[in-house]
Design an enzyme around this catalytic site. Structure first.
Site, short mmCIF file in Angstrom:
data_model
loop_
_atom_site.label_atom_id
_atom_site.label_comp_id
_atom_site.label_asym_id
_atom_site.label_seq_id
_atom_site.Cartn_x
_atom_site.Cartn_y
_atom_site.Cartn_z
N GLU A 150 0.85 -1.19 0.00
CA GLU A 150 0.00 0.00 0.00
C GLU A 150 0.88 1.24 0.00
O GLU A 150 1.86 1.30 0.74
CB GLU A 150 -0.88 -0.03 1.27
CG GLU A 150 -1.88 1.06 1.35
CD GLU A 150 -2.72 1.16 0.08
OE1 GLU A 150 -3.50 0.25 -0.18
OE2 GLU A 150 -2.58 2.16 -0.66
N CYS A 259 6.23 5.62 8.36
CA CYS A 259 6.79 4.79 7.28
C CYS A 259 8.24 5.08 6.94
O CYS A 259 9.07 4.17 6.95
CB CYS A 259 5.95 4.94 6.02
SG CYS A 259 4.36 4.16 6.15
C1 UDX Z 1 4.83 7.90 3.13
C2 UDX Z 1 4.79 7.59 1.63
O1 UDX Z 1 4.67 8.82 0.90
C3 UDX Z 1 3.67 6.63 1.31
O2 UDX Z 1 3.70 6.28 -0.06
C4 UDX Z 1 3.83 5.38 2.17
O3 UDX Z 1 2.75 4.48 1.96
C5 UDX Z 1 3.89 5.74 3.65
O4 UDX Z 1 4.94 6.69 3.86
P1 UDX Z 1 3.48 9.44 4.83
O5 UDX Z 1 4.40 8.92 5.88
O6 UDX Z 1 2.03 9.48 5.11
O7 UDX Z 1 3.64 8.59 3.48
O8 UDX Z 1 3.94 10.94 4.51
P2 UDX Z 1 4.62 11.77 3.35
O9 UDX Z 1 3.67 12.75 2.83
O10 UDX Z 1 5.30 10.92 2.36
O11 UDX Z 1 5.72 12.59 4.19
C6 UDX Z 1 6.69 11.93 5.00
C7 UDX Z 1 7.59 12.93 5.68
O12 UDX Z 1 8.46 13.56 4.74
C8 UDX Z 1 6.86 14.07 6.42
O13 UDX Z 1 7.49 14.29 7.66
C9 UDX Z 1 7.05 15.26 5.50
O14 UDX Z 1 7.03 16.48 6.21
C10 UDX Z 1 8.42 14.97 4.92
N1 UDX Z 1 8.64 15.59 3.60
C11 UDX Z 1 7.89 15.20 2.53
C12 UDX Z 1 9.64 16.54 3.45
O15 UDX Z 1 10.35 16.91 4.40
N2 UDX Z 1 9.86 17.08 2.20
C13 UDX Z 1 9.13 16.71 1.11
O16 UDX Z 1 9.40 17.24 0.02
C14 UDX Z 1 8.11 15.75 1.27
#
Ligand code: UDX
Length: 437
Positions: A150, A259
Site C-alpha cells: 500500500e 513509514c
Molecule cells: C509515506 C509515503 O509517501 C507513502 O507512499 C507510504 O505508503 C507511507 O509513507 P506518509 O508517511 O504518510 O507517506 O507521509 P509523506 O507525505 O510521504 O511525508 C513523509 C515525511 O516527509 C513528512 O514528515 C514530511 O514532512 C516529509 N517531507 C515530505 C519533506 O520533508 N519534504 C518533502 O518534500 C516531502
C-alpha cells in the site's frame, strides 16, 4: 451505489486497514474488518473513527452497510476468500521490522484451499516466501499468498486509495493474484503484476527513494545556507527536469511519520542481514537526524544561550492534516531545546492529545497566538494552513523577541519581515537577500 463486488476481509483496523476496508466498500465489496482490540471495534461499530484522516469518516459512514466490525477472525473466513493483512510492523531495537503481529495472523489461519492472505503491511523482502514455508510446515499448503503493498499517504489516504499511481500485485500466478487484480480493476490504475519478492521490494525501495530525495534536498539546502543560494529556487529549477520531478524536493527540518524512518531502516537492516552494506541509506538516516537538530544551532546563533528562553513551536504532527506524531521532528526538537534550558510552548491544531502523552514538560497552548505570546523565538515545525495565514503583525506584537524560524519554508518571508520580525528558513540564503521581493 456501485455494483456488488466480491466480499473481502481486512485484518487490522489502523490507517491502512481502515482506509482499505472503506475504499473497497466504496467500490462495492462487503468488507469484514477484524481487529483484536475489542474497544476499537466497539468504537468503530458506533461510527467513531479512531484516527484523524480527512474524508475517512464520511467514506465509512457512506458505506456503513457494507462494513462489518468484529474481533472474530472466523467471521471474515466464513464470508470472504481474500483476507487483507494490515497489521503493524513497527521497528525493533535492531531496526528490523517486528513481524510478530503478522505471524499471529498467519498462525491463526486454518488449513484451507479457498483462502488467500493478501499482505498490505510493509514487510521485509522474503516475508512472503517464509510465510509460505510456514503454511507448508503446518499442512496449510492450500492457503494462497499475495503481496499487495500500500502506498497511501496519511492526510490524503482516501484520495490515494481511490486514485493510486499504480497497483502492485506480487503472486504465484494462481487464482488469488487474479482475484486481487480484479478487485482493483475499477480504479483503472497502472498495474505491476510481478513475483512476491519483487512486490515486497517495490514498497521498501519506493519509500527509501523518496526519503533519499528529501535528505538530498536537505543537504543541498544546507550548502545553500553556506553559499547564499535559495533552495526554493534551486528545487524549482531542478523539479522542472522531467527526470527529477518537483515532488519531495521540499527542504525542511527532516522527515518523520510511521513509514519513512521505519522503512529506510528496515531496508538497511535487510541489506545488512543479507550481507550487503547499503551505504547510501546510512547517509539518508544521518542527514535526517542532523536536520532535526540544526534548528537548535540557528536559535543559538540568534539568541545566544537558550537557558530561560521561551521558544514557541507551531505544529507538532509529523506533517499537516494528521494527528500522528510518530518520529515527528517536534519530538527531537522539543527534547533538545528543553535539554538546553529553554521553556518550550507548542500548539498543534489536531495533535494535542498525542502531544500531551509524548511531550512531557512542554506547555501546550490552545491557539497559535497564545503559543507565541512572550516568545523569544517562533519555530514553524509543521506547515498547517492556519500558520500560513497568520497575521504576522499580531504575532510581532505578542512576541517578546523577533526571531521566526520557518522549518518548512512554508511561510511568507516578506510578510514576516514587513511586520518587523526577522526570518530564517531552511536553505534560503541570508535574511537580507529575502528583504526585497
Ligand atoms: C509515506 C509515503 O509517501 C507513502 O507512499 C507510504 O505508503 C507511507 O509513507 P506518509 O508517511 O504518510 O507517506 O507521509 P509523506 O507525505 O510521504 O511525508 C513523509 C515525511 O516527509 C513528512 O514528515 C514530511 O514532512 C516529509 N517531507 C515530505 C519533506 O520533508 N519534504 C518533502 O518534500 C516531502
Amino acid at each position: 451505489m456501485s455494483q456488488q463486488r466480491p466480499p473481502i476481509g481486512v485484518i487490522g483496523t489502523g490507517y491502512v486497514g481502515l482506509v482499505t476496508a472503506a475504499g473497497f466498500a466504496e467500490l462495492g465489496s462487503d468488507v469484514v474488518c477484524v481487529d483484536i482490540d475489542a474497544d476499537k471495534i466497539e468504537r468503530l461499530r458506533r461510527g467513531e473513527i479512531p484516527i484523524y484522516e480527512p474524508g475517512l469518516e464520511e467514506l465509512v459512514a457512506r458505506n456503513r452497510e457494507r462494513l462489518t466490525f468484529t474481533t472474530r477472525l472466523e467471521d471474515a473466513l466464513e464470508r470472504a476468500r481474500l483476507l487483507f493483512v494490515a497489521v503493524g510492523t513497527p521497528p525493533t531495537y535492531s531496526g528490523d521490522a517486528d513481524l510478530s503481529a503478522v505471524h499471529q495472523v498467519v498462525a491463526a489461519m486454518p488449513p484451507s484451499d479457498r483462502h488467500a492472505l493478501v499482505m498490505k503491511s510493509t514487510v521485509p523482502v522474503g516475508t512472503g516466501a517464509s510465510i509460505k514455508r510456514i503454511f507448508a510446515e503446518q499442512g496449510k499448503d492450500g492457503f494462497s499468498y499475495v503481496s499487495c503493498p500500500e502506498f497511501l499517504k496519511e492526510g490524503s489516504a482516501v484520495k490515494d486509495f481511490l486514485h493510486p499511481d499504480r497497483v502492485v500485485v506480487g503472486d504465484d500466478g494462481d487464482w488469488a493474484g487474479d482475484a486481487v487484480v480484479e478487485l482493483y480493476a475499477p480504479l483503472d490504475a497502472p498495474l505491476v503484476r510481478t513475483d512476491i519478492s519483487s512486490a515486497e521490494m517495490v514498497k521498501l525501495a519506493s519509500n527509501a527513494f523518496l526519503a533519499t530525495k528529501i535528505s538530498f534536498i536537505n543537504e543541498i539546502a544546507n550548502v545553500c545556507e553556506e553559499t547564499g543560494a535559495d533552495v526554493m529556487e534551486v528545487a524549482r529549477g531542478m523539479g522542472l527536469d522531467d527526470r527529477i520531478g518537483p515532488k519531495f524536493l521540499q527542504a525542511g527540518i527532516g522527515f518523520g511519520g510511521s513509514c519513512f524512518p521505519k522503512d529506510v531502516s528496515a531496508l538497511k537492516q535487510l541489506a545488512g542481514n543479507s550481507g550487503y552494506h547499503f551505504q547510501l541509506l546510512n547517509a539518508v538516516i544521518e542527514v535526517n537526524e542532523l536536520q532535526k537538530r540544526r534548528v537548535v544551532a540557528k536559535l543559538q546563533k540568534h539568541l545566544g544561550s537558550l537557558v530561560g528562553k521561551r521558544i514557541a513551536l507551531l505544529g507538532l504532527a509529523f506533517k499537516p492534516e494528521t494527528d500522528d506524531m510518530r518520529e515527528a521532528s517536534s519530538l527531537v526538537l522539543s527534547a533538545r531545546l528543553q535539554a538546553d534550558g529553554a521553556h518550550v510552548v507548542a500548539y498543534d491544531p489536531i495533535a494535542e492529545e498525542q502531544a500531551r502523552r509524548l511531550l512531557p514538560g512542554v506547555e501546550l497552548a490552545p491557539g497559535a497566538l497564545d503559543a507565541v505570546q512572550d516568545a523569544d523565538a517562533v519555530v514553524l515545525v509543521t506547515e498547517w494552513q492556519e500558520f500560513k495565514e497568520l497575521d504576522w503583525r499580531e504575532v510581532a506584537s505578542a512576541m517578546r523577541g523577533t526571531l521566526v524560524i520557518d522549518g518548512r519554508n512554508a511561510l511568507d518571508a516578506h510578510a514576516i519581515l514587513a511586520a518587523g520580525l526577522s526570518y530564517e528558513g531552511v536553505g534560503r540564503g541570508t535574511v537580507a537577500s529575502l528583504a526585497t521581493p
